[in-house]
Design a protein around this motif. Structure first.
Motif, PDB file in Angstrom:
ATOM      1  N   PRO A  41       0.782  -1.243   0.000  1.00 37.13           N
ATOM      2  CA  PRO A  41       0.000   0.000   0.000  1.00 37.13           C
ATOM      3  C   PRO A  41       0.816   1.296   0.000  1.00 37.13           C
ATOM      4  CG  PRO A  41      -0.137  -1.102   2.134  1.00 37.13           C
ATOM      5  CD  PRO A  41       0.603  -2.030   1.236  1.00 37.13           C
ATOM      6  N   ASP A  42       2.105   1.217   0.343  1.00 35.99           N
ATOM      7  CA  ASP A  42       2.899   2.457   0.336  1.00 35.99           C
ATOM      8  C   ASP A  42       3.492   2.673  -1.059  1.00 35.99           C
ATOM      9  OD1 ASP A  42       4.054   4.774   1.203  1.00 35.99           O
ATOM     10  OD2 ASP A  42       5.715   3.804   2.255  1.00 35.99           O
ATOM     11  N   THR A  43       2.606   2.767  -2.037  1.00 37.87           N
ATOM     12  CA  THR A  43       3.019   2.859  -3.439  1.00 37.87           C
ATOM     13  C   THR A  43       2.192   3.920  -4.148  1.00 37.87           C
ATOM     14  OG1 THR A  43       3.510   0.494  -3.441  1.00 37.87           O
ATOM     15  CG2 THR A  43       3.246   1.527  -5.590  1.00 37.87           C
ATOM     16  N   ILE A  44       2.827   4.678  -5.020  1.00 35.02           N
ATOM     17  CA  ILE A  44       2.121   5.655  -5.849  1.00 35.02           C
ATOM     18  C   ILE A  44       2.229   5.205  -7.304  1.00 35.02           C
ATOM     19  CG2 ILE A  44       2.165   8.030  -6.717  1.00 35.02           C
ATOM     20  CD1 ILE A  44       2.998   8.853  -3.840  1.00 35.02           C
ATOM     21  N   LEU A  64      -8.298   1.212  -7.886  1.00 35.97           N
ATOM     22  CA  LEU A  64      -7.006   1.191  -7.199  1.00 35.97           C
ATOM     23  C   LEU A  64      -7.132   1.719  -5.772  1.00 35.97           C
ATOM     24  CD1 LEU A  64      -4.905   2.316 -10.203  1.00 35.97           C
ATOM     25  CD2 LEU A  64      -4.277   0.376  -8.783  1.00 35.97           C
ATOM     26  N   LYS A  65      -6.444   1.048  -4.859  1.00 36.31           N
ATOM     27  CA  LYS A  65      -6.494   1.475  -3.459  1.00 36.31           C
ATOM     28  C   LYS A  65      -5.330   2.401  -3.109  1.00 36.31           C
ATOM     29  CE  LYS A  65      -8.484  -2.694  -1.453  1.00 36.31           C
ATOM     30  NZ  LYS A  65      -8.061  -3.795  -0.575  1.00 36.31           N
ATOM     31  N   VAL A  66      -4.448   2.618  -4.057  1.00 33.44           N
ATOM     32  CA  VAL A  66      -3.275   3.460  -3.799  1.00 33.44           C
ATOM     33  C   VAL A  66      -3.393   4.756  -4.607  1.00 33.44           C
ATOM     34  CG1 VAL A  66      -1.673   1.629  -3.142  1.00 33.44           C
ATOM     35  CG2 VAL A  66      -2.051   2.128  -5.565  1.00 33.44           C
ATOM     36  N   PRO A  67      -2.657   5.815  -4.188  1.00 34.35           N
ATOM     37  CA  PRO A  67      -2.731   7.074  -4.956  1.00 34.35           C
ATOM     38  C   PRO A  67      -2.347   6.850  -6.415  1.00 34.35           C
ATOM     39  CG  PRO A  67      -1.462   7.379  -2.951  1.00 34.35           C
ATOM     40  CD  PRO A  67      -1.721   5.908  -3.061  1.00 34.35           C
ATOM     41  N   PHE A  68      -2.994   7.622  -7.263  1.00 34.36           N
ATOM     42  CA  PHE A  68      -2.867   7.365  -8.689  1.00 34.36           C
ATOM     43  C   PHE A  68      -2.919   8.673  -9.456  1.00 34.36           C
ATOM     44  CE2 PHE A  68      -4.957   6.796 -12.758  1.00 34.36           C
ATOM     45  CZ  PHE A  68      -4.308   5.703 -13.298  1.00 34.36           C
ATOM     46  N   ILE A  83       7.558  12.649  -9.526  1.00 31.53           N
ATOM     47  CA  ILE A  83       6.900  12.201  -8.288  1.00 31.53           C
ATOM     48  C   ILE A  83       7.958  11.770  -7.278  1.00 31.53           C
ATOM     49  CG2 ILE A  83       5.391  10.445  -7.264  1.00 31.53           C
ATOM     50  CD1 ILE A  83       3.925  10.348 -10.027  1.00 31.53           C
ATOM     51  N   LEU A  87       8.685  13.380  -3.572  1.00 29.16           N
ATOM     52  CA  LEU A  87       8.595  12.569  -2.349  1.00 29.16           C
ATOM     53  C   LEU A  87       9.905  12.589  -1.576  1.00 29.16           C
ATOM     54  CD1 LEU A  87       6.702   9.403  -3.661  1.00 29.16           C
ATOM     55  CD2 LEU A  87       5.756  11.250  -2.270  1.00 29.16           C
ATOM     56  N   LYS A  92       9.904  11.295   2.125  1.00 28.20           N
ATOM     57  CA  LYS A  92       8.988  10.159   2.031  1.00 28.20           C
ATOM     58  C   LYS A  92       9.626   9.043   1.194  1.00 28.20           C
ATOM     59  CE  LYS A  92       4.757  12.946   2.332  1.00 28.20           C
ATOM     60  NZ  LYS A  92       3.557  13.391   1.600  1.00 28.20           N
ATOM     61  N   SER A  94       7.917   6.299  -0.176  1.00 30.23           N
ATOM     62  CA  SER A  94       6.944   5.492  -0.923  1.00 30.23           C
ATOM     63  C   SER A  94       7.539   4.996  -2.245  1.00 30.23           C
ATOM     64  CB  SER A  94       5.696   6.327  -1.239  1.00 30.23           C
ATOM     65  OG  SER A  94       5.154   6.872  -0.069  1.00 30.23           O
TER      66      SER A  94
END
Lengths: 319, 390
Positions: A41-44, A64-68, A83, A87, A92, A94
């Motif tokens: 889940p710690d993925t963009i 998708l459950k992750v940022p997109f 990106i 980050l 960060k 991610s």
């Protein structure tokens, strides 16, 4: 990372949920889902214009459950670099992953991809390769194999199918000396998961090239997707290897080469192919096979066409 | 405050440093190069803590800026001419994704018959993209406009990118005395960027996904509505800027000797300085002329312009670009502003491809404007053509 991932021990939480709009038997959705399961889940995620964008993210819903984020077609390498820079600037950690199709990678996106690789930006670039521009209705790409029907390489009265071989993209990537690059197949899940995990554990530019059969563009049955992915490897149309800090390693070697005809006859896109064209493709595969599996036999000086042909014949005898 | 002698490009670079920008994707193009060279000097010498990115093209530079800005950091890039054209596709992404990127564009002619000299035919076509556009007159304004740009762009009532446009060579490579503010002053004026929607795995969001006809029209309407309402914020920020730094630019437009003017001309960019001299000389002769400096092409100051021109007998617009159909883009906008007022409006195209602008040329424009009340003339004039005007 304590134990090596297998399909039994891999994370089971889907980041790409069911209910997305991909076709039944879509190789791409399987590939994306499994990559994201490993990344967690710690993925963009960035996607250029592609099937993936259309089937997973249509306002106001998404699978998708992750940022997109999406923006254009040719810039996966550049946007994920931006990106990542944003980050890292904020401390960060991610994972940043871009999923681009073969058109967005081999053709229009090659420059941005090459730029990110050359700068060694801290990103994971995944090429989901279904060998044509499938989202726009199956037009030829630099990845389309020799002889294949597409809507822009039709089976005409004079010319039948694509007349050029598939671009060797991995060699382009390898030449840029990136920390990690690998080819994957959805029919080899153990190898698949191990490579994604390896890419996840590294920093800098990482490239995963996944073959993803496409039922509509290849004109195949949805149930045949895995068999096709498996046969691609067994015939030598696809080779499983990785390049880690410059060292190339074959990760799976078929016991013997299956004639490409077995692979072609399952697909509508090749059904028109003449005997001569199949032979041309087979010869190309034999050359590739030798390059990958028998690197010591590759002569440092260019061979004559005669020598080349005799070697191919020897290969064919062994099948 | 320090006094330095800086080119327009270097003034921009100093401003970027003072604004504590986080990520700067770059690609070189003349005459913007001095900006990114100076910024790279700052960063490589350790004087400026920012992430400098070497893009593989302007399209990639804007793509990187979009990616970085979407994570919630302050982002800057610079371009010119062909580079801006290559960015065209990505320019549309930034405003519609509500990313307050600031970009310097050094205005230069574009395309075949190309040159590297001042002309606005690169940035004018991008006025449809949703970027705010400010055109600056001198090196001091180039610096101040960057500082103001972040303040406006990052305002939660705005959240749009801004293009700071400066004339090639006339400004980019020409040195002037520039008052460089202290870091503490800029810090007090420009708060840290507080993003609204950004890529964050602890709060997953979708940014810029595919939109069907069921929703896209409303999104465009909202963008249009937003841009129409931005002008007061620009005026407000300029007012606050003047309190802090002692300099003001009038917000979206600046009026010069307009109080009792019968005839007015509107200019933008460095041409304004030359036109001021023409106004002063004509005033000395007793002619009641005034000048309007157009700062913002987007948002276009329709209301302010109408108010400023309430009492004039005739109005003219200077254009340093041409829309290949008889008029320049600034004229087209300005005539829209004045529609229904009955004030005659003429277009005055000059300075194309970096052609010199002279005081005499602006005096000729005023003569044409005065003559226009009599009727019978043309509504578009080219000034400074070699040989006879057709």
């Amino acid at each position: 990372m304590s134990k090596q991932l297998t399909i039994r021990t891999m994370p089971q939480e889907d980041m790409l949920t069911s209910g997305h709009g991909a076709c039944g038997g879509c190789g791409l959705s399987t590939a994306v889902n499994n990559v994201l399961r490993v990344l967690g889940p710690d993925t963009i995620v960035y996607a250029p214009a592609s099937c993936f964008l259309v089937f997973s993210a249509q306002y106001p819903i998404s699978a998708l459950k992750v940022p997109f984020i999406y923006s254009a077609f040719e810039n996966t390498g550049a946007v994920i670099s931006g990106i990542s820079a944003g980050l890292r600037r904020q401390g960060k950690a991610s994972y940043v992953v871009g999923f681009a199709g073969d058109g967005g990678t081999f053709d229009i996106g090659l420059q941005a991809l090459s730029g990110a690789a050359e700068r060694n930006d801290d990103v994971l670039y995944v090429c989901v390769d279904n060998e044509a521009y499938m989202n726009t209705g199956t037009q030829r790409s630099g990845s389309t194999p020799f002889g294949a029907w597409t809507t822009t390489t039709p089976v005409g009265k004079v010319i039948q199918g694509k007349r050029q071989h598939k671009k060797d993209l991995m060699s382009v990537i390898a030449a840029q000396e990136v920390p990690y690059a690998a080819t994957l197949s959805i029919a080899h899940p153990g190898d698949f998961l191990r490579k994604v995990e390896k890419a996840k554990g590294k920093r800098g530019f990482r490239f995963l090239h996944i073959m993803t059969p496409c039922t509509s563009g290849w004109k195949t049955e949805p149930s045949a997707t895995y068999e096709l992915a498996r046969l691609a490897v067994e015939t030598g149309m696809w080779t499983l290897y990785e390049i880690e800090d410059g060292a190339k390693r074959i990760t799976y070697r078929p016991k013997e080469m299956v004639p490409v005809e077995n692979y072609l006859k399952m697909q509508g896109r090749f059904k028109h192919m003449s005997k001569e064209d199949i032979e041309t493709l087979q010869k190309w595969i034999c050359k590739k096979w030798k390059m990958h599996y028998e690197p010591d036999m590759v002569s440092p000086v260019p061979r004559s066409e005669e020598e080349e042909l005799s070697m191919v014949e020897e290969d064919n005898e062994g099948i | 405050m320090k006094v330095k002698v800086l080119s327009g490009d270097h003034a921009v670079a100093h401003a970027v440093k003072l604004c504590k920008v986080d990520v700067i994707p770059t690609y070189p193009i003349t005459p913007q190069t001095l900006i990114i060279e100076k910024i790279s000097d700052f960063i490589f010498d350790g004087e400026f803590d920012a992430t400098f990115m070497h893009a593989d093209s302007e399209h990639s530079a804007m793509s990187m800026a979009v990616g970085a800005s979407a994570t919630g950091v302050r982002t800057f890039t610079a371009t010119a001419s062909q580079g801006l054209a290559l960015m065209h596709e990505m320019l549309y992404v930034a405003p519609q994704t509500r990313l307050p990127i600031v970009m310097a564009n050094v205005n230069r002619s574009l395309g075949a018959g190309s040159g590297i000299w001042a002309e606005y035919n690169d940035s004018m076509p991008e006025r449809e993209s949703g970027w705010m556009q400010v055109y600056v007159e001198d090196c001091q304004e180039a610096m101040d406009a960057i500082i103001q740009a972040y303040r406006v762009a990052e305002d939660h009532r705005v959240m749009l990118p801004m293009m700071v446009c400066l004339d090639a060579f006339v400004l980019s490579h020409t040195v002037e005395k520039v008052l460089v503010p202290e870091q503490s002053e800029v810090d007090a004026f420009l708060p840290r960027f507080r993003p609204m929607n950004y890529l964050d795995t602890s709060n997953p969001k979708f940014i810029n996904i595919a939109v069907s006809p069921a929703h896209s029209m409303e999104m465009r309407y909202q963008m249009d509505h937003l841009m129409r309402g931005v002008a007061p914020f620009i005026d407000e920020v300029d007012e606050e800027f003047s309190k802090m730094f002692g300099r003001r630019y009038g917000g979206v437009i600046e009026e010069y000797r307009m109080e009792d003017a019968d005839y007015a001309l509107m200019t933008l960019g460095t041409a304004t300085s030359t036109a001021r001299v023409a106004v002063d000389e004509l005033r000395a002769e007793g002619r009641k002329v005034g000048l309007i400096k157009l700062r913002f092409m987007r948002p276009f100051p329709h209301e302010r312009l109408r108010r400023a021109l309430e009492h004039v007998k005739a109005f003219g617009v200077f254009d340093r670009s041409i829309s290949m159909n008889g008029f320049g883009p600034v004229f087209t906008e300005a005539r829209n502003s004045l529609y229904g007022t009955g004030v005659p409006v003429t277009d005055h195209i000059a300075g194309i491809g970096g052609r010199d602008l002279t005081v005499q040329m602006f005096k000729e424009m005023f003569q044409r404007i005065e003559d226009s009340v009599k009727g019978g003339g043309r509504d578009c004039y080219w000034h400074g053509l070699r040989g006879e005007q057709i």
